[in-house]
Scaffold this active site. Structure first.
Site, PDB file in Angstrom:
ATOM      1  N   ASP A 159       1.432   4.783   2.349  1.00  0.00           N
ATOM      2  CA  ASP A 159       1.039   5.389   3.632  1.00  0.00           C
ATOM      3  C   ASP A 159       1.424   6.863   3.675  1.00  0.00           C
ATOM      4  O   ASP A 159       2.555   7.215   3.346  1.00  0.00           O
ATOM      5  CB  ASP A 159       1.755   4.665   4.784  1.00  0.00           C
ATOM      6  CG  ASP A 159       1.544   3.163   4.748  1.00  0.00           C
ATOM      7  OD1 ASP A 159       0.461   2.715   5.135  1.00  0.00           O
ATOM      8  OD2 ASP A 159       2.469   2.434   4.310  1.00  0.00           O
ATOM      9  N   ASP A 162       0.859  -1.181   0.000  1.00  0.00           N
ATOM     10  CA  ASP A 162       0.000   0.000   0.000  1.00  0.00           C
ATOM     11  C   ASP A 162       0.892   1.226   0.000  1.00  0.00           C
ATOM     12  O   ASP A 162       2.119   1.099  -0.064  1.00  0.00           O
ATOM     13  CB  ASP A 162      -0.922   0.000   1.233  1.00  0.00           C
ATOM     14  CG  ASP A 162      -0.164   0.224   2.540  1.00  0.00           C
ATOM     15  OD1 ASP A 162       1.068   0.299   2.531  1.00  0.00           O
ATOM     16  OD2 ASP A 162      -0.827   0.323   3.593  1.00  0.00           O
ATOM     17  N   ASP A 168      -3.285   4.409   2.762  1.00  0.00           N
ATOM     18  CA  ASP A 168      -3.631   4.768   4.141  1.00  0.00           C
ATOM     19  C   ASP A 168      -3.313   6.243   4.365  1.00  0.00           C
ATOM     20  O   ASP A 168      -2.204   6.682   4.084  1.00  0.00           O
ATOM     21  CB  ASP A 168      -2.797   3.953   5.140  1.00  0.00           C
ATOM     22  CG  ASP A 168      -3.279   2.508   5.270  1.00  0.00           C
ATOM     23  OD1 ASP A 168      -4.441   2.242   4.916  1.00  0.00           O
ATOM     24  OD2 ASP A 168      -2.484   1.668   5.729  1.00  0.00           O
TER      25      ASP A 168
HETATM   26  P1  ATP Z   1       4.147  -2.522   3.034  1.00  0.00           P
HETATM   27  O1  ATP Z   1       5.111  -2.197   1.961  1.00  0.00           O
HETATM   28  O2  ATP Z   1       3.757  -3.944   3.042  1.00  0.00           O
HETATM   29  O3  ATP Z   1       2.977  -1.607   3.047  1.00  0.00           O
HETATM   30  P2  ATP Z   1       4.784  -1.193   5.467  1.00  0.00           P
HETATM   31  O4  ATP Z   1       5.958  -1.235   6.365  1.00  0.00           O
HETATM   32  O5  ATP Z   1       4.470   0.123   4.837  1.00  0.00           O
HETATM   33  O6  ATP Z   1       4.973  -2.311   4.382  1.00  0.00           O
HETATM   34  P3  ATP Z   1       2.129  -1.093   6.643  1.00  0.00           P
HETATM   35  O7  ATP Z   1       1.249  -2.220   7.031  1.00  0.00           O
HETATM   36  O8  ATP Z   1       1.634  -0.208   5.568  1.00  0.00           O
HETATM   37  O9  ATP Z   1       3.543  -1.741   6.286  1.00  0.00           O
HETATM   38  O10 ATP Z   1       2.406  -0.275   7.944  1.00  0.00           O
HETATM   39  C1  ATP Z   1       3.173   0.929   7.950  1.00  0.00           C
HETATM   40  C2  ATP Z   1       3.331   1.429   9.350  1.00  0.00           C
HETATM   41  O11 ATP Z   1       2.080   1.803   9.892  1.00  0.00           O
HETATM   42  C3  ATP Z   1       3.932   0.406  10.294  1.00  0.00           C
HETATM   43  O12 ATP Z   1       4.942   1.026  11.014  1.00  0.00           O
HETATM   44  C4  ATP Z   1       2.827   0.036  11.224  1.00  0.00           C
HETATM   45  O13 ATP Z   1       3.312  -0.156  12.532  1.00  0.00           O
HETATM   46  C5  ATP Z   1       1.905   1.229  11.155  1.00  0.00           C
HETATM   47  N1  ATP Z   1       0.508   0.780  11.275  1.00  0.00           N
HETATM   48  C6  ATP Z   1      -0.156   0.033  10.385  1.00  0.00           C
HETATM   49  N2  ATP Z   1      -1.420  -0.201  10.805  1.00  0.00           N
HETATM   50  C7  ATP Z   1      -1.539   0.437  11.987  1.00  0.00           C
HETATM   51  C8  ATP Z   1      -2.587   0.605  12.928  1.00  0.00           C
HETATM   52  N3  ATP Z   1      -3.778   0.046  12.746  1.00  0.00           N
HETATM   53  N4  ATP Z   1      -2.333   1.336  14.027  1.00  0.00           N
HETATM   54  C9  ATP Z   1      -1.135   1.901  14.227  1.00  0.00           C
HETATM   55  N5  ATP Z   1      -0.119   1.788  13.372  1.00  0.00           N
HETATM   56  C10 ATP Z   1      -0.295   1.069  12.278  1.00  0.00           C
HETATM   57 MN    MN Z   2       2.681   0.403   3.775  1.00  0.00          MN
HETATM   58 MN    MN Z   3      -0.424   0.800   5.585  1.00  0.00          MN
END
Ligand code: ATP
Ligand code: MN
Ligand code: MN
Length: 404
Positions: A206, A204, A328
């Protein structure tokens, strides 16, 4: 034959937040095996076991060279009996028998397919499997009631399981910036998550949104979402409001590690190729049935109609000029911004380890909102990530080295 003396012995600190973990990985054969077992444990709601495998995988990922013998691992933290057994298996046989049998198991395959649907977690997938649903076709045929997120997830299944590229993340970043500029001048957008850590792809994108004047960010999310919606950029969105109460003395202590920011889980409609946004993405992609069912065609039988409809679907797919991407969005007040950036940059294990370090080693509570010192009984204010690492007595680790 390599003698003991020639084998590098590693010295690695035990918390992932004390280590520099880049994207380089000299032991991907081992980390892949351990990560798969971690994932399998998580999919089966065995959280303790999942964390143990995640920690072991992160430790192996942080090693500066390739491991070739078990003797190199002597004295290393984070490696339990089970992880060591898996590592030994891979070093001796090239693969781990436990990993191979997990990969081939009907249950693991079904859990992967079903949780690949946005909005479906391990619990829902498990319930469906117990009802005999192992794949998307069986799910569609089952008549299960799906919520709005799951319906969207199923509809955009292929797109959402296709990794997002950095170029796509940047294109979405521009759209989000434009949305934010349109509704409140001076607002700032920061890319967080894996892309901030320098990853080349992600599941995703962020973003964290704030405004330099405290309080101006209140009510920002609904406006941003409304703008995106009006421009046709959203295929799905669910916004949850801020549940974090601010008192005069500082923010209230969060009840759990979950953060309370105003946030939006969404699915963007991103125009392909020319990744610049367009004002009316909606209108560009309407390949109508009439374009495929040309006027001279005669449709006599159901079978012919079915054939034509299949052709239409294939042609529509190959002409598709947009794709669905998970995004997100989080809004933070400027006073909490440093904590929010740190908390949303990840990796998930790095975050977990930071909180564990804060609690166990420093008697402090860290969240995406604040840092509380339990000894001094007060909040520690910070305006940068560097300050937070300093409060925690940790060497500063830049985002590109938080890939634990
Ligand atoms: P990817 O490339 O798979 O998206 P990512 O490291 O960006 O890898 P994410 O799941 O998007 O993974 O999460 C990004 C950050 O947001 C992480 O540090 C995670 O701890 C934080 N995070 C995700 N969901 C929540 C939540 N519901 N509440 C608090 N923090 C969250
Ligand atoms: Mn992510
Ligand atoms: Mn995310």
């Amino acid at each position: 034959q390599i003698s003991e003396a020639e084998v590098a012995l590693f010295s690695v600190p035990s918390y992932a937040c004390q280590r520099r973990t880049t994207r380089d990985n000299h032991n991907s054969n081992l980390t892949d095996a351990l990560s798969l077992l971690a994932e399998n444990a998580e999919l089966n709601n065995e959280d303790g076991r999942g964390v143990a495998f995640r920690r072991a995988a992160a430790l192996m990922k942080a090693l500066p060279t390739q491991v070739i013998s078990m003797s190199q691992l002597r004295g290393l933290p984070c490696l339990g009996e089970h992880s060591l057994r898996v590592i030994k298996d891979v070093l001796e046989n090239g693969v781990s028998s436990e990993v191979e049998s997990t990969k081939q198991s009907k249950r693991y395959k079904a859990l992967k397919i079903l949780t690949g649907i946005f909005g479906v977690g391990a619990k829902t997938a498990d319930r469906w499997i117990r009802e005999g649903i192992y794949n998307l076709e069986q799910l569609r045929d089952s008549g299960q009631t799906l919520n709005r997120a799951q319906k969207s997830g199923l509809e955009h299944y292929d797109d959402l399981n296709e990794p997002v590229t950095k170029a796509e993340a940047d294109a979405i970043g521009e759209i989000v910036q434009k949305a934010v500029d349109s509704v409140l001048t001076g607002s700032q957008v920061a890319l967080t998550g894996g892309f901030r850590r320098g990853k080349l792809t992600g599941h995703d994108v962020d973003f964290l949104i704030t405004h330099p004047e405290e309080g101006k960010e209140v009510g920002l999310m609904p406006k941003v979402v409304a703008w995106l919606e009006s421009q046709g950029f959203l295929l799905y969105q669910k916004t949850t409001r801020n549940s974090y109460l601010e008192s005069k003395d500082g923010p209230a202590r969060p009840a759990s590690n979950m953060d309370r920011f105003e946030r939006c889980f969404s699915i963007f409609k991103l125009t392909k190729g020319k990744e610049q946004e367009s004002t009316q993405p909606e209108e560009q992609n309407d390949l109508k049935t009439k374009d495929v069912l040309r006027p001279h065609m005669q449709v006599d039988t159901d079978q012919q109609l079915c054939e034509l409809s299949k052709n239409y679907q294939m042609e529509a797919a190959s002409h598709k000029i947009w794709r669905a991407v998970r995004v997100d969005l989080v809004v933070s007040p400027i006073s909490q911004f440093a904590f929010a950036v740190l908390g949303w940059t990840g990796s998930k294990l790095f975050e977990r380890e930071l909180r564990r370090w804060a609690g166990h080693e420093k008697n402090m509570s860290l969240s995406s909102h604040a840092l509380f010192d339990n000894t001094q009984n007060k909040y520690l204010r910070a305006t940068s990530e560097e300050e937070i690492f300093a409060y925690l007595g940790l060497e500063y680790i830049p985002p590109s080295e938080r890939n634990a």
